[in-house]
Motif scaffolding. Structure first.
Motif, PDB file in Angstrom:
ATOM      1  N   SER A 168      -6.413   7.528   5.377  1.00  0.00           N
ATOM      2  CA  SER A 168      -6.113   6.171   5.417  1.00  0.00           C
ATOM      3  C   SER A 168      -7.396   5.509   5.294  1.00  0.00           C
ATOM      4  O   SER A 168      -8.392   6.090   4.874  1.00  0.00           O
ATOM      5  CB  SER A 168      -5.602   6.051   6.843  1.00  0.00           C
ATOM      6  OG  SER A 168      -6.536   6.092   7.682  1.00  0.00           O
ATOM      7  N   GLY A 170      -9.411   4.510   7.560  1.00  0.00           N
ATOM      8  CA  GLY A 170     -10.264   5.018   8.947  1.00  0.00           C
ATOM      9  C   GLY A 170     -10.387   6.259   8.767  1.00  0.00           C
ATOM     10  O   GLY A 170     -11.309   6.804   9.492  1.00  0.00           O
ATOM     11  N   GLU A 196     -11.355   4.070   2.594  1.00  0.00           N
ATOM     12  CA  GLU A 196     -12.502   3.075   2.514  1.00  0.00           C
ATOM     13  C   GLU A 196     -13.246   3.305   1.341  1.00  0.00           C
ATOM     14  O   GLU A 196     -13.652   2.185   0.277  1.00  0.00           O
ATOM     15  CB  GLU A 196     -13.408   3.704   3.590  1.00  0.00           C
ATOM     16  CG  GLU A 196     -14.774   2.900   3.943  1.00  0.00           C
ATOM     17  CD  GLU A 196     -15.332   3.672   4.987  1.00  0.00           C
ATOM     18  OE1 GLU A 196     -14.954   4.492   5.746  1.00  0.00           O
ATOM     19  OE2 GLU A 196     -16.622   3.062   5.318  1.00  0.00           O
ATOM     20  N   PHE A 198     -11.731   4.313  -1.754  1.00  0.00           N
ATOM     21  CA  PHE A 198     -10.941   3.411  -2.608  1.00  0.00           C
ATOM     22  C   PHE A 198     -11.167   1.997  -2.462  1.00  0.00           C
ATOM     23  O   PHE A 198     -11.224   1.157  -3.561  1.00  0.00           O
ATOM     24  CB  PHE A 198      -9.476   3.671  -2.367  1.00  0.00           C
ATOM     25  CG  PHE A 198      -8.642   4.839  -3.227  1.00  0.00           C
ATOM     26  CD1 PHE A 198      -8.774   6.146  -2.765  1.00  0.00           C
ATOM     27  CD2 PHE A 198      -8.236   4.514  -4.195  1.00  0.00           C
ATOM     28  CE1 PHE A 198      -8.291   7.052  -3.213  1.00  0.00           C
ATOM     29  CE2 PHE A 198      -7.435   5.523  -5.002  1.00  0.00           C
ATOM     30  CZ  PHE A 198      -7.556   6.867  -4.559  1.00  0.00           C
ATOM     31  N   ASP A 199     -11.212   1.511  -1.336  1.00  0.00           N
ATOM     32  CA  ASP A 199     -11.547  -0.086  -1.251  1.00  0.00           C
ATOM     33  C   ASP A 199     -12.823  -0.639  -1.623  1.00  0.00           C
ATOM     34  O   ASP A 199     -13.084  -1.509  -2.169  1.00  0.00           O
ATOM     35  CB  ASP A 199     -11.128  -0.337   0.253  1.00  0.00           C
ATOM     36  CG  ASP A 199      -9.854  -0.218   0.878  1.00  0.00           C
ATOM     37  OD1 ASP A 199      -9.035  -0.242   0.112  1.00  0.00           O
ATOM     38  OD2 ASP A 199      -9.699  -0.040   2.011  1.00  0.00           O
ATOM     39  N   GLY A 212      -7.009  -0.172  -2.383  1.00  0.00           N
ATOM     40  CA  GLY A 212      -6.500   1.063  -2.891  1.00  0.00           C
ATOM     41  C   GLY A 212      -5.119   1.009  -3.985  1.00  0.00           C
ATOM     42  O   GLY A 212      -5.275   1.437  -4.853  1.00  0.00           O
ATOM     43  N   GLU A 216      -5.028   2.139  -7.721  1.00  0.00           N
ATOM     44  CA  GLU A 216      -4.134   2.791  -8.358  1.00  0.00           C
ATOM     45  C   GLU A 216      -3.378   2.456  -9.545  1.00  0.00           C
ATOM     46  O   GLU A 216      -3.266   3.090 -10.635  1.00  0.00           O
ATOM     47  CB  GLU A 216      -3.113   3.204  -7.311  1.00  0.00           C
ATOM     48  CG  GLU A 216      -2.060   4.259  -7.801  1.00  0.00           C
ATOM     49  CD  GLU A 216      -1.182   4.628  -6.920  1.00  0.00           C
ATOM     50  OE1 GLU A 216      -0.615   4.177  -6.026  1.00  0.00           O
ATOM     51  OE2 GLU A 216      -0.196   5.708  -7.170  1.00  0.00           O
ATOM     52  N   GLY A 304      -2.183   5.573   5.233  1.00  0.00           N
ATOM     53  CA  GLY A 304      -1.934   4.485   4.079  1.00  0.00           C
ATOM     54  C   GLY A 304      -1.857   4.982   2.591  1.00  0.00           C
ATOM     55  O   GLY A 304      -1.430   4.747   1.669  1.00  0.00           O
ATOM     56  N   ASN A 308      -0.244   6.721  -2.514  1.00  0.00           N
ATOM     57  CA  ASN A 308      -0.934   6.938  -3.944  1.00  0.00           C
ATOM     58  C   ASN A 308      -0.038   8.093  -4.660  1.00  0.00           C
ATOM     59  O   ASN A 308       0.105   9.285  -4.098  1.00  0.00           O
ATOM     60  CB  ASN A 308      -2.267   7.464  -3.654  1.00  0.00           C
ATOM     61  CG  ASN A 308      -2.954   7.442  -5.129  1.00  0.00           C
ATOM     62  OD1 ASN A 308      -2.679   8.601  -5.607  1.00  0.00           O
ATOM     63  ND2 ASN A 308      -3.763   6.625  -5.222  1.00  0.00           N
ATOM     64  N   THR A 334       4.295   4.705   5.112  1.00  0.00           N
ATOM     65  CA  THR A 334       3.017   5.134   4.663  1.00  0.00           C
ATOM     66  C   THR A 334       1.793   4.303   5.176  1.00  0.00           C
ATOM     67  O   THR A 334       0.810   4.783   5.742  1.00  0.00           O
ATOM     68  CB  THR A 334       2.900   4.908   3.222  1.00  0.00           C
ATOM     69  OG1 THR A 334       3.021   3.731   2.699  1.00  0.00           O
ATOM     70  CG2 THR A 334       3.656   5.750   2.401  1.00  0.00           C
ATOM     71  N   GLY A 335       1.973   3.176   5.487  1.00  0.00           N
ATOM     72  CA  GLY A 335       0.918   2.140   5.882  1.00  0.00           C
ATOM     73  C   GLY A 335       1.198   1.893   7.695  1.00  0.00           C
ATOM     74  O   GLY A 335       2.084   2.677   7.900  1.00  0.00           O
TER      75      GLY A 335
END
Ligand code: KG4
Ligand code: ZN
Length: 367
Positions: A168, A170, A196, A198-199, A212, A216, A304, A308, A334-335
């Motif tokens: 996720s 975090g 993180e 990905f972000d 994210g 993707e 989260g 993907n 998922t989230g």
């Protein structure tokens, strides 16, 4: 002391009256309970009603994405204030979608850790207020245990023991889930969490927040083998994503300087796809190693990043190659959501555990 076992002697506390004790005993004995749960650890205000642990009667999520979008990330103070505004309506929505009233609820659960401290406090205090006013058992829930429990909502036959990979914003953690409430850490990230990374890469690519899903989408049109970014496969079952993130950002800056013009869509897509390929490979290789090491025959993905598709597809292949079953949550779970918190709370309550009203929120991760 925050937790008390109702099955032990001398367990009466000033926070709970006899009716609340009796209600919790009935819940434990019958394994039947309607739980109202609240989740406010980050940028979603969520409330849900779940019956007997796995039957979701409602799952209301108010997303704060539009609020934070222009800042390029979550602004903690804004998140807390918005939770305060949205908690009442979101709880109301959860109850009305479940066709229930507060008086039909048997217990209250809320995320107590980890997360943004101000955001956590809003939901936790709201839940404690409800518990006090209605004289209902109350339980604080670990957010990561909640993400793992999201899989129980989708897969009726899933039961411990299994291996859980939590990916996720975090967390990047790998656990041996020995029972519903016995979750043992096997490995964790030594720096950034995968979401993180990905972000941060998405932000460098100019994709904005939340990064994210946007990364993707961009990666779909790129070549995952265009650029050979470093794969971090050392450190046993621990993860590391910050070297990969830095290599991607350096590559991007070097290419921008060389081109002396903004990169084309195709160039950006190749960078996104190559980054995603390496991040997913690391997760798969560690999951494979953990399956081998533990001998477990079920792999569960949570958090989260489980949205993907490349990750779910490749983890499925990894599990199949190891003769293991693979489970991941469906899109609503998922989230961040409160149904998963109700489910994890239910299994904790079944052990006889419940929390006192002095339970505090904690920002830090316990694992
Ligand atoms: O579980 P979550 O909603 O919140 C935390 O507990 O952190 O996870 C959010 C994280 C963010 O970093 C977000 O970018 C990432 O999950 N994420 C994705 C995708 N959807 C969400 N990462 C990669 N691909 C996605 N499709
Ligand atoms: Zn989460």
């Amino acid at each position: 002391m925050h937790t008390m076992n109702i099955l032990s002697a001398n367990n009466a506390t000033s926070s709970y009256d006899a009716a609340a004790q009796a209600r919790l005993f009935r819940l434990v004995e019958s394994r039947r309970a309607t739980i109202l749960a609240i989740e406010t650890s980050c940028d979603e205000t969520a409330a849900a009603v779940v019956r007997d642990g796995r039957s979701v009667l409602s799952n209301a999520v108010y997303s704060q994405i539009p609020l934070h979008e222009r800042f390029g990330g979550v602004v903690p103070e804004l998140a807390s204030r918005n939770h305060v505004d949205q908690l009442g309506p979101t709880v109301q929505r959860a109850l009305s979608e479940a066709h229930l009233a507060l008086t039909d609820v048997d217990a209250i659960a809320a995320t107590s850790h980890p997360g943004l401290i101000g955001a956590l406090l809003t939901g936790l205090n709201y839940a404690k207020g409800l518990s006090l006013a209605l004289s209902l058992p109350f339980i604080g829930v670990d957010h990561i245990a909640g993400h793992i429990a999201a899989n129980y909502l989708d897969h009726p036959d899933l039961a411990p023991p299994f291996l859980a990979l939590v990916a996720s914003g975090g967390h990047s953690h790998i656990f041996h889930v020995a029972s519903y409430t016995d979750i043992r850490l096997l490995g964790r990230t030594r720096d950034d969490a995968v979401g993180e990374a990905f972000d941060k890469v998405a932000r460098a690519l100019g994709l904005g927040y939340p990064g994210g899903p946007k990364l993707e989408r961009l990666a779909l049109s790129g070549d995952p083998h265009a650029i050979g970014f470093p794969l971090s496969l050392q450190a046993g079952l621990d993860f590391s994503f910050s070297g990969l993130k830095t290599a991607v950002i350096n590559q991007l800056h070097t290419a921008q300087q060389r081109e002396k013009a903004p990169l084309s869509h195709a160039q950006l897509a190749d960078i996104a796809a190559s980054f995603q390929h390496c991040a997913v490979r690391q997760l798969c290789e560690k999951a494979r190693a953990a399956l081998k090491q533990t001998g477990l025959s079920t792999l569960v993905l949570a958090g989260g990043v489980s949205a993907n598709r490349t990750l779910t597809q490749q983890l499925l292949e990894t599990a199949q190659n190891e003769n293991a079953l693979f489970f991941s949550p469906s899109p609503p779970y998922t989230g961040d959501n409160a149904a998963m918190i109700a489910c994890a709370g239910y299994y904790s309550l079944l052990t006889g555990r419940r929390d006192c009203l002095d339970l505090n929120a904690e920002a830090r991760n316990r694992y």
